[in-house]
Design a protein around this motif. Structure first.
Motif, short mmCIF file in Angstrom:
data_model
loop_
_atom_site.label_atom_id
_atom_site.label_comp_id
_atom_site.label_asym_id
_atom_site.label_seq_id
_atom_site.Cartn_x
_atom_site.Cartn_y
_atom_site.Cartn_z
N LEU A 22 81.83 -2.45 74.70
CA LEU A 22 82.22 -1.04 74.75
C LEU A 22 82.85 -0.70 76.09
CD1 LEU A 22 82.20 1.80 73.50
CD2 LEU A 22 79.89 2.10 74.44
N SER A 23 82.31 -1.24 77.17
CA SER A 23 82.88 -1.00 78.49
C SER A 23 84.31 -1.56 78.59
CB SER A 23 81.99 -1.62 79.56
OG SER A 23 82.57 -1.49 80.84
N VAL A 24 84.51 -2.77 78.06
CA VAL A 24 85.86 -3.37 78.09
C VAL A 24 86.82 -2.55 77.24
CG1 VAL A 24 87.19 -5.40 77.45
CG2 VAL A 24 84.94 -5.68 78.52
N LEU A 25 86.36 -2.09 76.09
CA LEU A 25 87.22 -1.28 75.21
C LEU A 25 87.61 0.04 75.87
CD1 LEU A 25 88.52 -0.76 72.45
CD2 LEU A 25 86.33 0.13 71.66
N LEU A 26 86.66 0.70 76.51
CA LEU A 26 86.96 1.96 77.18
C LEU A 26 87.89 1.75 78.36
CD1 LEU A 26 83.46 3.71 77.12
CD2 LEU A 26 85.46 4.28 75.76
N PHE A 27 87.68 0.66 79.11
CA PHE A 27 88.57 0.36 80.23
C PHE A 27 90.01 0.18 79.76
CE2 PHE A 27 90.81 -2.71 82.86
CZ PHE A 27 90.70 -2.14 84.12
N MET A 28 90.18 -0.63 78.71
CA MET A 28 91.53 -0.87 78.19
C MET A 28 92.15 0.40 77.63
SD MET A 28 92.35 -4.00 78.71
CE MET A 28 91.65 -5.61 79.06
N SER A 29 91.37 1.20 76.93
CA SER A 29 91.90 2.41 76.31
C SER A 29 92.35 3.43 77.37
CB SER A 29 90.85 3.04 75.39
OG SER A 29 90.46 2.13 74.39
N PHE A 30 91.49 3.68 78.36
CA PHE A 30 91.84 4.63 79.40
C PHE A 30 93.02 4.12 80.23
CE2 PHE A 30 87.98 6.51 78.14
CZ PHE A 30 87.87 7.76 78.71
N TYR A 31 93.00 2.84 80.53
CA TYR A 31 94.10 2.27 81.31
C TYR A 31 95.43 2.40 80.57
CZ TYR A 31 96.82 -1.14 83.97
OH TYR A 31 97.80 -1.75 84.72
N LEU A 32 95.41 2.13 79.27
CA LEU A 32 96.64 2.19 78.49
C LEU A 32 97.14 3.62 78.37
CD1 LEU A 32 98.73 0.79 76.69
CD2 LEU A 32 97.16 1.08 74.77
N LEU A 33 96.25 4.56 78.12
CA LEU A 33 96.67 5.94 77.95
C LEU A 33 97.27 6.52 79.23
CD1 LEU A 33 93.72 7.35 75.80
CD2 LEU A 33 96.04 6.86 75.04
N PRO B 68 96.67 4.98 89.39
CA PRO B 68 95.83 5.96 88.66
C PRO B 68 95.35 5.45 87.31
CG PRO B 68 98.13 6.62 88.64
CD PRO B 68 98.02 5.50 89.61
N ALA B 69 96.14 4.59 86.67
CA ALA B 69 95.71 4.02 85.39
C ALA B 69 94.49 3.13 85.59
CB ALA B 69 96.85 3.23 84.75
N PHE B 70 94.51 2.35 86.66
CA PHE B 70 93.35 1.48 86.94
C PHE B 70 92.12 2.32 87.28
CE2 PHE B 70 90.69 -0.98 89.86
CZ PHE B 70 90.47 -2.12 89.09
N GLY B 71 92.31 3.41 88.03
CA GLY B 71 91.19 4.28 88.35
C GLY B 71 90.59 4.92 87.12
N ALA B 72 91.46 5.37 86.19
CA ALA B 72 90.96 5.96 84.94
C ALA B 72 90.25 4.91 84.10
CB ALA B 72 92.13 6.58 84.16
N GLY B 73 90.81 3.70 84.04
CA GLY B 73 90.16 2.63 83.29
C GLY B 73 88.82 2.26 83.87
N LEU B 74 88.74 2.23 85.20
CA LEU B 74 87.46 1.90 85.85
C LEU B 74 86.41 2.97 85.56
CD1 LEU B 74 86.10 -0.14 87.76
CD2 LEU B 74 86.82 1.30 89.67
N ALA B 75 86.83 4.24 85.58
CA ALA B 75 85.89 5.32 85.26
C ALA B 75 85.42 5.22 83.81
CB ALA B 75 86.55 6.68 85.51
N GLY B 76 86.35 4.92 82.91
CA GLY B 76 85.94 4.77 81.51
C GLY B 76 85.05 3.57 81.28
N GLY B 77 85.33 2.45 81.96
CA GLY B 77 84.52 1.26 81.79
C GLY B 77 83.12 1.40 82.34
N LEU B 78 82.96 2.20 83.39
CA LEU B 78 81.63 2.38 83.99
C LEU B 78 80.82 3.46 83.29
CD1 LEU B 78 82.48 2.15 87.80
CD2 LEU B 78 81.42 0.41 86.37
N SER B 79 81.45 4.28 82.47
CA SER B 79 80.75 5.41 81.84
C SER B 79 79.54 4.98 81.00
CB SER B 79 81.73 6.24 81.01
OG SER B 79 82.35 5.45 80.01
#
Length: 321
Positions: free
Chosen positions: A99-110, A119-130
């Motif tokens: 789930l963490s990998v999926l959220l990281f990829m999704s946030f990074y892509l969006l 900023p994409a990496f920062g958003a992906g990192l925030a999503g992956g750690l959530s």
């Protein structure tokens, strides 16, 4: 962003989503019945051959066998599994990792569709750690609730001992009277004792499932009493009194530190509030911060400093008792 990178990210996200769908289908159709029947047949054959079978509890970090064998080799996966036990999570460690990998990829892509890589990496990192932030919060809530229930449960065990009942009977009464988390945890400990695990070992395992310092006092006292003797009811009464006194001291410390905590929240919210006000008053002035690369670097640096300041302020107002 490079078209090949987008294609690779889409492929990974698609594979993870297909794996999640297949896992959901397996959970619905329950394909483990055949495996269970095979295991029961093997156990029956062993009993017919008068072989002694050993009941062991295997550590399962993922329902996917290949992924589970990989996770078992890494110690961080075992630490994550302990966090799941303390948070009383219903899913396995492998599920939260995927789930963490999926959220990281999704946030990074969006975010990468409109903004640059940083900023994409920062958003992906925030999503992956959530997911892990959520588990940590659940663990703290559960530990705090267990700590509030513990003094009453200890009083119940002490009264049971004075009435002439055994220690296990007192724990059984507490398991029946109290709701989650104390009741189920005591019941799990009793089940382990009934299945042949020693009382000290079962109590130590309970301290691993629940992060509570007061529970450690209780467990150490019971183990020492079983080795050296003494009045266990009186010892448990004193531990319950000690826990209540610590609660009173916690309340006084919380009241004294309330002003500092409020100041911390004000200082954290103030930059965002001012930024929103400036954006509505003069959008062109504020939009430069999001359109230029230097603006993203400034936002990243400010975020890092704010996080560092929040950690410092939190440690200043957090007084250990």
């Amino acid at each position: 962003m490079n078209i090949y990178a987008i294609a690779a990210i889409l492929f990974i996200v698609t594979v993870i989503m297909l794996q999640a769908a297949y896992y959901s289908y397996q959970m619905i159709t329950n394909p483990d019945r055949a495996a269970i029947r095979r295991k029961l047949k093997r156990i029956a054959l062993r009993e017919e051959r008068q072989e002694v079978s050993e009941i062991t509890r295997k550590l399962v970090l993922s329902e996917i066998k290949t992924f589970n064998s990989i996770l078992l080799r890494f110690s961080p996966a075992h630490q994550l599994n302990r966090l799941l036990l303390q948070a009383n999570a219903r899913r396995s460690a492998g599920f939260f990792i995927l789930l963490s990998v999926l959220l990281f990829m999704s946030f990074y892509l969006l975010v990468s569709l409109k903004y640059s890589t940083l900023p994409a990496f920062g958003a992906g990192l925030a999503g992956g750690l959530s997911p892990f932030v959520y588990l940590s919060r659940q663990k703290k809530k559960r530990s705090a609730k267990f700590m509030r229930q513990l003094p009453e449960a200890l009083d119940l065990i002490a009264r049971s001992l004075r009435a002439g009942h055994a220690f296990s009977t007192g724990m059984q009464l507490a398991a029946e009277e109290f709701e989650d988390p104390l009741g189920p945890e005591f019941e799990t400990t009793l089940d382990e004792i009934n299945f042949g695990v020693g009382v000290p070992e079962a109590l130590r395992k309970m301290t691993e499932r629940v992060e509570c310092k007061d529970l450690n006092f209780f467990v150490v006292a019971v183990i020492l009493q079983r080795e050296t003797g003494g009045n266990l009811a009186e010892i448990i009464d004193k531990i319950a009194t000690l826990i209540r006194e610590r609660f009173k001291l916690f309340g006084k410390v919380k009241a004294l530190a309330a002003e500092a905590v409020l100041s911390m929240y004000v200082l954290l919210i103030l930059p965002f509030f001012i930024g929103i006000v400036i954006y509505f008053l003069n959008p062109d002035y504020m939009s430069v911060m999001f359109e230029e690369t230097i603006g993203w670097f400034l936002l990243g640096g400010a975020s890092i400093m704010m996080i560092f300041g929040a950690i410092v302020m939190k440690n200043m107002v957090k007084i250990k008792v």
